[in-house]
Design an enzyme around this catalytic site. Structure first.
Site, short mmCIF file in Angstrom:
data_model
loop_
_atom_site.label_atom_id
_atom_site.label_comp_id
_atom_site.label_asym_id
_atom_site.label_seq_id
_atom_site.Cartn_x
_atom_site.Cartn_y
_atom_site.Cartn_z
CG ASP A 84 0.02 10.66 -5.64
OD1 ASP A 84 0.65 10.49 -6.70
OD2 ASP A 84 -1.22 10.58 -5.57
CG HIS A 85 -1.08 14.05 -7.89
ND1 HIS A 85 -1.09 14.46 -9.21
CD2 HIS A 85 -1.75 12.88 -7.85
CE1 HIS A 85 -1.77 13.58 -9.93
NE2 HIS A 85 -2.17 12.61 -9.14
CG HIS A 183 -7.01 12.37 -10.36
ND1 HIS A 183 -6.39 13.05 -11.39
CD2 HIS A 183 -6.07 11.56 -9.83
CE1 HIS A 183 -5.12 12.66 -11.48
NE2 HIS A 183 -4.91 11.75 -10.54
CG HIS A 211 -2.33 9.06 -11.53
ND1 HIS A 211 -1.91 10.20 -10.90
CD2 HIS A 211 -1.24 8.26 -11.60
CE1 HIS A 211 -0.64 10.11 -10.60
NE2 HIS A 211 -0.20 8.94 -11.03
N GLY A 212 -6.50 7.75 -11.15
CA GLY A 212 -7.95 7.77 -11.28
C GLY A 212 -8.57 6.39 -11.40
CB SER A 214 -11.51 5.22 -7.43
OG SER A 214 -10.52 5.12 -6.44
CG ASN A 233 -1.35 6.14 -8.31
OD1 ASN A 233 -0.56 5.19 -8.36
ND2 ASN A 233 -0.94 7.40 -8.30
CB VAL A 234 -6.77 2.86 -5.40
CG1 VAL A 234 -8.21 2.83 -4.88
CG2 VAL A 234 -6.60 1.89 -6.57
CB THR A 236 -12.13 8.31 -5.08
OG1 THR A 236 -11.47 9.53 -5.42
CG2 THR A 236 -13.59 8.59 -4.84
#
Length: 284
Positions: A84-85, A183, A211-212, A214, A233-234, A236
């Site tokens: 990722d990233h 994020h 993304h982000g 959470s 995507n999770v 945090t």
């Protein structure tokens, strides 16, 4: 169970108008929690290793990757491994040999033309290795080392027409879109631009990634899936669960010295979080 691929799981989810949960892992406890949580709801899952996590692990990808592969092979549900990233081309080129079936190549910090050129080169290399590639267009924000940009600021959101050209010219297999999340949010107070998501879903012919996640409450997560998001995507949320459980354990047991006690509490809290998020994404 044999390691599967992110592309295969996202393809299945897209066909069912559902979404795959993809969780960022940092420690062995993260890996075990994600797999156990997914098994508890009998649902496939993606284990993600970010470039930041590799940096934390002294720049070494293989120890965490091999642990994730071993856990996936013993899991009772299909598990994929995603890098990722990725900004480093050196790290990108380690992906296939380390067991990853997919990468998120992140050049979104660059001006559009540079982002496109870097992503096109990464896609050409990755596809030759059999890797599925995700990229990002727009400014999701909240990543360490990047200038702060509010998720609602002008220019932060993904433009559908620009996204269509980017997908066509880069050859990516999926696109992470900026529609209101950030994020590393520690509160679940974000709201999505659902009208923009609808336009993006109608414009693009590749799966959309959020993304982000959470920072989103359950109803926004569910609405994102209904609106066309296929991979969520999770990261945090797991760290909040783990840290909170460890704090609570050590407050109740100030004499504790054996790390297994508080790490068990942290792992179990993360597992419950994984199961709850998967249920939110997959419940009609």
């Amino acid at each position: 169970m044999p390691l599967t691929t992110t592309g295969e799981l996202v393809g299945r989810a897209t066909a069912k108008r559902s979404a795959v949960a993809s969780f960022n892992i940092i420690t062995l406890e993260h890996i075990e929690a994600v797999v156990t949580g997914a098994e508890s709801v009998n649902t496939p899952v993606v284990l993600q290793v970010s470039e930041n996590a590799v940096t934390y692990r002294h720049g070494r990808l293989l120890p965490l990757a091999r642990a994730a592969v071993a856990a996936a092979e013993q899991a009772a549900v299909p598990v994929a491994l995603h890098l990722d990233h990725v900004q480093s081309d050196t790290l990108l080129r380690q992906a296939a040999d380390a067991g990853f079936g997919s990468v998120m190549y992140d050049a979104a910090r660059l001006p559009y033309a540079d982002n496109l050129a870097a992503t096109r080169a990464a896609v050409d290399w990755a596809h030759a290795q059999g890797l599925w590639v995700e990229a990002e267009l727009g400014e999701i924000g909240g990543k360490a080392g990047r200038p702060a940009l509010d998720a609602h600021a002008p220019g932060a959101r993904t433009d559908p027409d620009q996204a269509r050209a980017f997908v066509a010219d880069s050859g990516v297999d999926a696109l992470a879109v900026a529609i209101g999340t950030t994020h590393a949010m520690t509160t679940r107070t974000a709201t999505l631009d659902h009208a923009l998501l609808k336009r993006l879903a109608a414009t693009l012919d590749v799966p959309l990634v959020l993304h982000g996640s959470s920072g989103l409450p359950d109803d926004e997560l569910a609405a994102a899936v209904t609106g066309g998001i296929a991979k969520v995507n999770v990261g945090t949320a797991l760290n909040l669960a783990m840290t909170g459980a460890i704090r609570e354990f050590l407050t109740a047991h100030p004499e504790a010295a054996d790390s297994r006690g508080y790490l068990t509490a942290g792992r179990e809290a993360m597992s419950r979080t994984v199961a709850a998020i998967i249920r939110t994404l997959t419940t009609p």
